[in-house]
Design a protein around this motif. Sequence first.
Motif, PDB file in Angstrom:
ATOM      1  N   THR A 160      42.572  33.889  32.707  1.00 47.84           N
ATOM      2  CA  THR A 160      43.868  34.192  33.308  1.00 47.84           C
ATOM      3  C   THR A 160      43.692  35.367  34.259  1.00 47.84           C
ATOM      4  O   THR A 160      42.843  36.237  34.050  1.00 47.84           O
ATOM      5  CB  THR A 160      44.920  34.530  32.231  1.00 47.84           C
ATOM      6  OG1 THR A 160      46.160  34.811  32.876  1.00 47.84           O
ATOM      7  CG2 THR A 160      44.495  35.731  31.409  1.00 47.84           C
ATOM      8  N   PHE A 161      44.480  35.401  35.307  1.00 51.23           N
ATOM      9  CA  PHE A 161      44.337  36.442  36.320  1.00 51.23           C
ATOM     10  C   PHE A 161      45.471  37.460  36.305  1.00 51.23           C
ATOM     11  O   PHE A 161      45.366  38.503  36.934  1.00 51.23           O
ATOM     12  CB  PHE A 161      44.250  35.793  37.708  1.00 51.23           C
ATOM     13  CG  PHE A 161      43.089  34.853  37.861  1.00 51.23           C
ATOM     14  CD1 PHE A 161      41.807  35.336  38.023  1.00 51.23           C
ATOM     15  CD2 PHE A 161      43.270  33.480  37.826  1.00 51.23           C
ATOM     16  CE1 PHE A 161      40.726  34.485  38.150  1.00 51.23           C
ATOM     17  CE2 PHE A 161      42.206  32.606  37.943  1.00 51.23           C
ATOM     18  CZ  PHE A 161      40.928  33.108  38.103  1.00 51.23           C
ATOM     19  N   LYS A 162      46.537  37.153  35.581  1.00 56.53           N
ATOM     20  CA  LYS A 162      47.675  38.066  35.532  1.00 56.53           C
ATOM     21  C   LYS A 162      47.563  39.032  34.349  1.00 56.53           C
ATOM     22  O   LYS A 162      47.022  38.694  33.309  1.00 56.53           O
ATOM     23  CB  LYS A 162      48.986  37.285  35.436  1.00 56.53           C
ATOM     24  CG  LYS A 162      49.363  36.550  36.710  1.00 56.53           C
ATOM     25  CD  LYS A 162      50.735  35.919  36.589  1.00 56.53           C
ATOM     26  CE  LYS A 162      51.149  35.258  37.906  1.00 56.53           C
ATOM     27  NZ  LYS A 162      52.498  34.645  37.819  1.00 56.53           N
ATOM     28  N   GLY A 163      48.076  40.249  34.577  1.00 56.45           N
ATOM     29  CA  GLY A 163      48.132  41.227  33.508  1.00 56.45           C
ATOM     30  C   GLY A 163      46.795  41.791  33.100  1.00 56.45           C
ATOM     31  O   GLY A 163      46.633  42.283  31.976  1.00 56.45           O
ATOM     32  N   ASN A 164      45.809  41.758  34.001  1.00 47.74           N
ATOM     33  CA  ASN A 164      44.496  42.315  33.690  1.00 47.74           C
ATOM     34  C   ASN A 164      43.870  42.947  34.928  1.00 47.74           C
ATOM     35  O   ASN A 164      44.562  43.236  35.906  1.00 47.74           O
ATOM     36  CB  ASN A 164      43.581  41.221  33.114  1.00 47.74           C
ATOM     37  CG  ASN A 164      43.471  40.017  34.028  1.00 47.74           C
ATOM     38  OD1 ASN A 164      43.563  40.135  35.254  1.00 47.74           O
ATOM     39  ND2 ASN A 164      43.303  38.845  33.445  1.00 47.74           N
ATOM     40  N   GLY A 165      42.561  43.137  34.887  1.00 47.16           N
ATOM     41  CA  GLY A 165      41.876  43.804  35.993  1.00 47.16           C
ATOM     42  C   GLY A 165      41.963  43.074  37.307  1.00 47.16           C
ATOM     43  O   GLY A 165      41.956  43.700  38.375  1.00 47.16           O
ATOM     44  N   TYR A 166      42.050  41.752  37.286  1.00 45.96           N
ATOM     45  CA  TYR A 166      42.162  41.006  38.537  1.00 45.96           C
ATOM     46  C   TYR A 166      43.454  41.361  39.275  1.00 45.96           C
ATOM     47  O   TYR A 166      43.452  41.549  40.498  1.00 45.96           O
ATOM     48  CB  TYR A 166      42.122  39.501  38.252  1.00 45.96           C
ATOM     49  CG  TYR A 166      40.741  38.988  37.923  1.00 45.96           C
ATOM     50  CD1 TYR A 166      39.740  38.976  38.888  1.00 45.96           C
ATOM     51  CD2 TYR A 166      40.438  38.514  36.659  1.00 45.96           C
ATOM     52  CE1 TYR A 166      38.476  38.513  38.602  1.00 45.96           C
ATOM     53  CE2 TYR A 166      39.164  38.041  36.351  1.00 45.96           C
ATOM     54  CZ  TYR A 166      38.193  38.042  37.332  1.00 45.96           C
ATOM     55  OH  TYR A 166      36.943  37.580  37.040  1.00 45.96           O
ATOM     56  N   GLU A 167      44.532  41.443  38.549  1.00 48.20           N
ATOM     57  CA  GLU A 167      45.802  41.802  39.181  1.00 48.20           C
ATOM     58  C   GLU A 167      45.756  43.235  39.680  1.00 48.20           C
ATOM     59  O   GLU A 167      46.279  43.540  40.768  1.00 48.20           O
ATOM     60  CB  GLU A 167      46.954  41.619  38.187  1.00 48.20           C
ATOM     61  CG  GLU A 167      48.338  41.778  38.821  1.00 48.20           C
ATOM     62  CD  GLU A 167      49.457  41.284  37.935  1.00 48.20           C
ATOM     63  OE1 GLU A 167      50.591  41.130  38.440  1.00 48.20           O
ATOM     64  OE2 GLU A 167      49.219  41.045  36.735  1.00 48.20           O
ATOM     65  N   ASP A 168      45.117  44.125  38.918  1.00 54.85           N
ATOM     66  CA  ASP A 168      44.962  45.512  39.369  1.00 54.85           C
ATOM     67  C   ASP A 168      44.130  45.571  40.645  1.00 54.85           C
ATOM     68  O   ASP A 168      44.437  46.339  41.567  1.00 54.85           O
ATOM     69  CB  ASP A 168      44.286  46.350  38.274  1.00 54.85           C
ATOM     70  CG  ASP A 168      45.194  46.595  37.086  1.00 54.85           C
ATOM     71  OD1 ASP A 168      46.418  46.489  37.254  1.00 54.85           O
ATOM     72  OD2 ASP A 168      44.667  46.902  35.991  1.00 54.85           O
ATOM     73  N   LEU A 169      43.089  44.769  40.705  1.00 51.80           N
ATOM     74  CA  LEU A 169      42.220  44.750  41.876  1.00 51.80           C
ATOM     75  C   LEU A 169      42.993  44.321  43.113  1.00 51.80           C
ATOM     76  O   LEU A 169      42.921  44.968  44.171  1.00 51.80           O
ATOM     77  CB  LEU A 169      41.052  43.788  41.635  1.00 51.80           C
ATOM     78  CG  LEU A 169      40.114  43.571  42.816  1.00 51.80           C
ATOM     79  CD1 LEU A 169      39.283  44.817  43.071  1.00 51.80           C
ATOM     80  CD2 LEU A 169      39.203  42.371  42.567  1.00 51.80           C
ATOM     81  N   ILE A 170      43.727  43.228  43.019  1.00 51.77           N
ATOM     82  CA  ILE A 170      44.467  42.705  44.166  1.00 51.77           C
ATOM     83  C   ILE A 170      45.567  43.668  44.621  1.00 51.77           C
ATOM     84  O   ILE A 170      45.971  43.662  45.776  1.00 51.77           O
ATOM     85  CB  ILE A 170      45.025  41.311  43.821  1.00 51.77           C
ATOM     86  CG1 ILE A 170      43.894  40.296  43.870  1.00 51.77           C
ATOM     87  CG2 ILE A 170      46.151  40.900  44.747  1.00 51.77           C
ATOM     88  CD1 ILE A 170      44.318  38.865  43.630  1.00 51.77           C
ATOM     89  N   ASN A 171      46.012  44.524  43.720  1.00 54.22           N
ATOM     90  CA  ASN A 171      47.037  45.510  44.065  1.00 54.22           C
ATOM     91  C   ASN A 171      46.447  46.885  44.397  1.00 54.22           C
ATOM     92  O   ASN A 171      47.182  47.866  44.480  1.00 54.22           O
ATOM     93  CB  ASN A 171      48.046  45.643  42.925  1.00 54.22           C
ATOM     94  CG  ASN A 171      48.943  44.421  42.811  1.00 54.22           C
ATOM     95  OD1 ASN A 171      49.446  43.910  43.809  1.00 54.22           O
ATOM     96  ND2 ASN A 171      49.145  43.930  41.598  1.00 54.22           N
ATOM     97  N   GLY A 172      45.131  46.959  44.577  1.00 53.77           N
ATOM     98  CA  GLY A 172      44.491  48.202  45.004  1.00 53.77           C
ATOM     99  C   GLY A 172      44.390  49.263  43.926  1.00 53.77           C
ATOM    100  O   GLY A 172      44.279  50.453  44.241  1.00 53.77           O
TER     101      GLY A 172
END
Length: 487
Positions: free
Chosen positions: A314-326
């Motif tokens: 999953t990509f939401k609520g983890n490091g991937y979402e943090d990455l995409i949001n800088g």
Amino acid sequence: MDQKTIDDMVKDLVEERLKVLGKISENYDNLSNGGEEESLPSPQQNTQQKSVNSPALVGETPGKDTGVKRTLAEEFDKDTGVKRTLVEEFGKDTEVKSTLAEEFGSVAKVTDLDFVYVSPSKATKNDKDAKNELAPESDVENQEVVRSAVVKEYREKRVQLSPKGFALTIVSSPPVFPYIGEDGTTCMRKNVKPSSAIYDPLAPIDLMLFEKLMQHIKGIPPKPPAPADKPAVLSPDHESDFYSILIHERPWPEKEYGWVFDKHVGAYINVLIKRSMRNPTPFWSKRIVFIDVWVLSFWIHDCKQFKIKSSMITFKGNGYEDLINGKLPLECQTNFKWYEDVDHLYGCLQTGGNHWVTVHVDLKKEKIDCYDPIFGHATPESEQRILDSFKPLTLIFPVMLSELIPANLRSPSKKKFAFRRRSKRYTPQNTQIADCGVYSLKFVECLALGVTFDGINDNNIQGLRVKMAAEILDEGGNNEMNNLLVN
């Protein structure tokens, strides 16, 4: 216009530019820094082994004799126990047939490809049914071929560094970068405008930063000896090894001594991230970000799980979402949001477990470029290594973006990103091998600045290593090691 006409144009223009360059004093004395540094006999590499704390590095600060008596020479002459093996991928000159045919469609002969290209417009939901093709041999117009030849002549004549990173040529009243010729020639890439704060990524090392680096190295506590029953291991986890791996001149104590680790790549990427946050940014656009090396590694790992069962990732609520949001990396948060604030991603990826290449992702065009500093012969093994490394990115990017990017910014789509491996005609080659990490980092920096790669070569790479080490220290040093020391 036929090839002979192009060659004649290139020859004539180069000769014309060299006549201009010839007006500059040919008395290229080795760097004196105002008479403070002893002259250097040649840009050739010294045949004496030098440790990070040896007088050859620490005591030869321009104009000073520090009288350093303690070195780490004995430590660095030991068997470090590093067993990373370079894949024998550049041996036989063979034709790549089955590997590329299986991955990218029918290929008759691809021993000297410009790049491999997967067309997103022809990708389907079922990867096996995707229609793929090889791109044309060259995507550079004839006029740009001529200009590139002129730029290369200028840069390679002007950019000549000593093993310590100092200039080997003296130019009176040099043009202000990115101008490199008296006739207004610049080293900017086609259709790219320079930032008002642009700098030369291949400029000689700053004397103050060099002295700061040498003083820092002198103050590093000795590395604890290895247990009696175990060999000494070279590790960037220790501060002395971290810098020694970067700046130790050839010949190295062992074949793989100077191979850079993830921590070196991550440290210099952090330098570039910090520079991108300046106002004005020195890079060609504000809409770029640099991807942490560990993030790219996680992507490769997670894609394997994703292919087994997509619901596992999953990509939401983890490091991937943090990455995409800088929000990542934590020590260098930009808060730049992909698509909203960012169009281009730059980073370095390790392929095959032992080889670094440069990655450029164009989010809007949905394509990924690979710049490989050791292209070698195109063999099934070398091509498979690249395909294995990049195919996960072409698959996982669209899925991740569809889940995290608002539909008003990007229409949800799971089509694979395009991929191309730029040929060595666009990418300087590390013919002496073992400097691929440093080459790849300088490629990232040049791409972000919008300038050509000309001047990145084996003659200058040792000087660029020292300069890189000095700039890492100046921008905060080995962050991971600093965090450990604080904790």
